[in-house]
Enzyme design. Structure first.
Site, short mmCIF file in Angstrom:
data_model
loop_
_atom_site.label_atom_id
_atom_site.label_comp_id
_atom_site.label_asym_id
_atom_site.label_seq_id
_atom_site.Cartn_x
_atom_site.Cartn_y
_atom_site.Cartn_z
N GLY A 187 43.14 -24.54 1.82
CA GLY A 187 42.86 -24.57 0.38
C GLY A 187 42.48 -23.18 -0.06
O GLY A 187 43.33 -22.34 -0.33
N GLU B 244 43.56 -22.66 -8.71
CA GLU B 244 43.79 -21.21 -8.84
C GLU B 244 42.58 -20.41 -8.32
O GLU B 244 42.29 -19.31 -8.79
CB GLU B 244 44.07 -20.81 -10.30
CG GLU B 244 45.37 -21.33 -10.84
CD GLU B 244 46.57 -20.81 -10.07
OE1 GLU B 244 47.24 -21.64 -9.42
OE2 GLU B 244 46.85 -19.60 -10.11
C1 LIG Z 1 44.10 -31.80 -9.77
C2 LIG Z 1 44.43 -30.68 -8.83
C3 LIG Z 1 45.55 -29.91 -9.06
C4 LIG Z 1 45.89 -28.89 -8.17
N1 LIG Z 1 47.04 -28.18 -8.39
C5 LIG Z 1 47.45 -27.30 -7.44
C6 LIG Z 1 48.73 -26.68 -7.53
O1 LIG Z 1 49.48 -26.85 -8.51
N2 LIG Z 1 49.13 -25.91 -6.50
C7 LIG Z 1 48.35 -25.68 -5.41
O2 LIG Z 1 48.79 -24.98 -4.51
N3 LIG Z 1 47.13 -26.23 -5.29
C8 LIG Z 1 46.66 -27.04 -6.27
N4 LIG Z 1 45.44 -27.64 -6.16
C9 LIG Z 1 44.61 -27.36 -5.00
C10 LIG Z 1 43.45 -26.41 -5.32
O3 LIG Z 1 43.95 -25.11 -5.59
C11 LIG Z 1 42.50 -26.45 -4.12
O4 LIG Z 1 41.85 -27.71 -4.17
C12 LIG Z 1 41.49 -25.33 -4.15
O5 LIG Z 1 42.12 -24.11 -3.86
C13 LIG Z 1 40.36 -25.54 -3.15
O6 LIG Z 1 40.85 -25.83 -1.90
P1 LIG Z 1 40.31 -27.09 -1.06
O7 LIG Z 1 40.37 -28.28 -1.95
O8 LIG Z 1 41.03 -27.14 0.22
O9 LIG Z 1 38.80 -26.76 -0.82
P2 LIG Z 1 38.17 -25.83 0.30
O10 LIG Z 1 38.87 -24.52 0.35
O11 LIG Z 1 38.06 -26.61 1.56
O12 LIG Z 1 36.73 -25.58 -0.30
C14 LIG Z 1 35.74 -26.60 -0.35
C15 LIG Z 1 34.49 -25.98 -0.98
O13 LIG Z 1 34.04 -24.88 -0.18
C16 LIG Z 1 33.96 -23.69 -0.98
N5 LIG Z 1 34.33 -22.52 -0.18
C17 LIG Z 1 35.47 -22.34 0.53
N6 LIG Z 1 35.47 -21.13 1.12
C18 LIG Z 1 34.31 -20.54 0.77
C19 LIG Z 1 33.72 -19.27 1.05
N7 LIG Z 1 34.32 -18.36 1.80
N8 LIG Z 1 32.51 -19.00 0.51
C20 LIG Z 1 31.86 -19.90 -0.27
N9 LIG Z 1 32.36 -21.11 -0.57
C21 LIG Z 1 33.57 -21.42 -0.07
C22 LIG Z 1 34.93 -23.92 -2.12
O14 LIG Z 1 34.63 -23.13 -3.25
C23 LIG Z 1 34.75 -25.41 -2.38
O15 LIG Z 1 33.64 -25.61 -3.18
C24 LIG Z 1 45.06 -28.63 -7.05
C25 LIG Z 1 43.91 -29.40 -6.84
C26 LIG Z 1 43.59 -30.41 -7.70
C27 LIG Z 1 42.36 -31.23 -7.42
#
Ligand SMILES: Cc1cc2nc3c(=O)[nH]c(=O)nc-3n(C[C@H](O)[C@H](O)[C@H](O)COP(=O)(O)OP(=O)(O)OC[C@H]3O[C@@H](n4cnc5c(N)ncnc54)[C@H](O)[C@@H]3O)c2cc1C
Length: 407
Positions: A145, A384
């Site tokens: 993510g 994003e």
């Molecule tokens: C409705 C919806 C639409 C979306 N549309 C798209 C799309 O069109 N294309 C696409 O590619 N993706 C899309 N996404 C995915 C979205 O971009 C990801 O959910 C987002 O990048 C976060 O990734 P993750 O959910 O794996 O969370 P994770 O990366 O696992 O993060 C979980 C939590 O940990 C925090 N975290 C992670 N790393 C760190 C760090 N180094 N320091 C501090 N905090 C941290 C994050 O901020 C978050 O709060 C969509 C998601 C949703 C829910």
């Protein structure tokens, strides 16, 4: 002197976007929130209108399709003057449209975030070939993510084609769009520099939409899981250079975000403004006087809270305009794009939720749209790049640290 008003030349565009938001998006807002996964057919007419305006050259930045960053863009030609170009036009019109409905804006044909990627990194031939295509963007994977450098989807060159294998999740408009811009690695052993993006047209054998998500907000927008199994795409569909340049690292792929983050910030600003306007009306109807000539702490608690929320909104608005304006003027804007996204994403969520609070039971019920705006705005602080990731980027840039030094 800095002029904080939106440029005069964009007023007609902003006015048109506002009319569309008021007459088409708002009236259908609740309908498609309840009818999750149903295609908002009313948008077809709107898309045809935007296409017409684009052909006539009158619709620069009419939606979320993003803007070209090449040297050829007339808006970017450096003749010494200040430019108010397509980036600024895009954020201003997106703010208006999201005052109407964020989910419906994200469902607008040919206005996907993948279109921004194409606009940012495609060469001239690709730009022409993919003109008019509605493209979504697929970066996120089950194990990737925030850490987009960890992408596991592979792209192997085989003759004139790349063969894609992997799974992408949470792809906005992934089911409805005409093509998906897929991030994949050419060679995992070469790290982030090997990550490239590929335009995969819908219907390409080996590409399958597996399911759609049920969500808290933006329910009008489809969010898809897409699997790629030996999916062959012409090698000309790789966006940008196929070379693995370890010196440039991830910079090429990440450049897309400098364009798309201000757009997402603009979505948050537009949605928050909708909540503020309705809340102000409700407070005034309830007899709360909001006085702009007196310090907030001397006023009723509800009025003081409202003034604080408006000030927060203004900061998000101005940061968003700044990031877009810098792109129009060919100034590196990664720091400002992340600042705008961080401020607008967080303020958008805070403001819409505090508006629910200020309006009490009216805010919480489905009678009005306040509860919906609070749900819709949360995603704008997640996709994003999440709030935390934007803060990390800002900190790295301000402190001069690399991603290895500050994680
Ligand atoms: C409705 C919806 C639409 C979306 N549309 C798209 C799309 O069109 N294309 C696409 O590619 N993706 C899309 N996404 C995915 C979205 O971009 C990801 O959910 C987002 O990048 C976060 O990734 P993750 O959910 O794996 O969370 P994770 O990366 O696992 O993060 C979980 C939590 O940990 C925090 N975290 C992670 N790393 C760190 C760090 N180094 N320091 C501090 N905090 C941290 C994050 O901020 C978050 O709060 C969509 C998601 C949703 C829910």
């Amino acid at each position: 002197m800095i002029n904080l008003e939106a440029p005069k030349k964009f007023r007609p565009l902003v006015g048109q976007a506002h009319q569309v938001a008021m007459n088409l998006l708002r009236p259908n807002s609740r309908k498609y929130d309840l009818l999750e996964h149903e295609y908002p057919k009313e948008l077809d007419m709107l898309a045809a209108m935007i296409d017409g305006l684009s052909e006539s050259g009158a619709a620069s930045g009419a939606g979320a399709s993003g803007v070209r960053r090449s040297e050829d863009d007339p808006a970017k030609k450096d003749d010494g003057g200040v430019k108010n170009g397509a980036n600024l036009a895009s954020v201003l019109s997106i703010m208006e449209m999201c005052w109407g409905d964020v989910g419906l804006l994200l469902s607008m044909p040919r206005q996907g975030l993948g279109n921004s990627a194409i606009a940012s990194v495609a060469n001239d031939e690709q730009h022409e070939r993919f003109d008019g295509v509605w493209a979504s963007m697929a970066i996120t994977e089950p194990g990737t993510g925030s850490d987009s450098a960890n992408i596991q989807t592979t792209a192997k060159l085989d003759g004139d084609h790349y063969v894609l294998n992997g799974e992408k999740i949470f792809v906005t408009a992934g089911d409805r769009s005409d093509a998906v811009v897929v991030w994949a690695t050419l060679d995992k052993s070469q790290g982030r520099a090997a990550i490239k993006s590929f335009v995969v047209p819908k219907g390409t054998p080996g590409m399958n939409v597996e399911r759609l998500e049920h969500k808290l907000g933006i329910r009008a927008s489809d969010t898809a899981t897409i699997r790629f199994e030996n999916c062959r795409v012409p090698k000309e569909n790789l966006l940008g250079s196929p070379e693995i340049d370890t010196k440039q690292g991830f910079a090429g792929a990440m450049a897309t975000f400098d364009n798309t983050r201000p757009l997402v910030a603009a979505m948050a600003v537009g949605c928050a403004r909708a909540a503020l306007e309705l809340t102000k009306e409700l407070l005034e109807n309830a007899g709360v006087v909001i006085d702009y000539d007196r310090p907030a702490f001397t006023q009723a608690a509800a009025a003081a809270t409202f003034l604080q929320l408006e000030a927060d909104w203004e900061a998000a608005y101005l940061l968003t305009l700044q990031a877009a304006w810098m792109a129009d003027n060919r100034k590196p804007n990664s720091l400002e794009a992340s600042m705008a996204k961080a401020k607008a994403g967080r303020s958008g969520s805070d403001i819409t939720l505090r508006c629910v609070e200020l309006a009490g039971s009216i805010g919480y019920s489905e009678h009005d749209l306040l509860e919906k705006w609070a749900r819709d705005s949360k995603i704008l602080d997640i996709f994003e790049g999440t709030q935390q990731i934007q803060q990390l980027i800002v900190a790295r840039r301000l402190l001069g640290k690399t991603s290895a030094e500050l994680k």
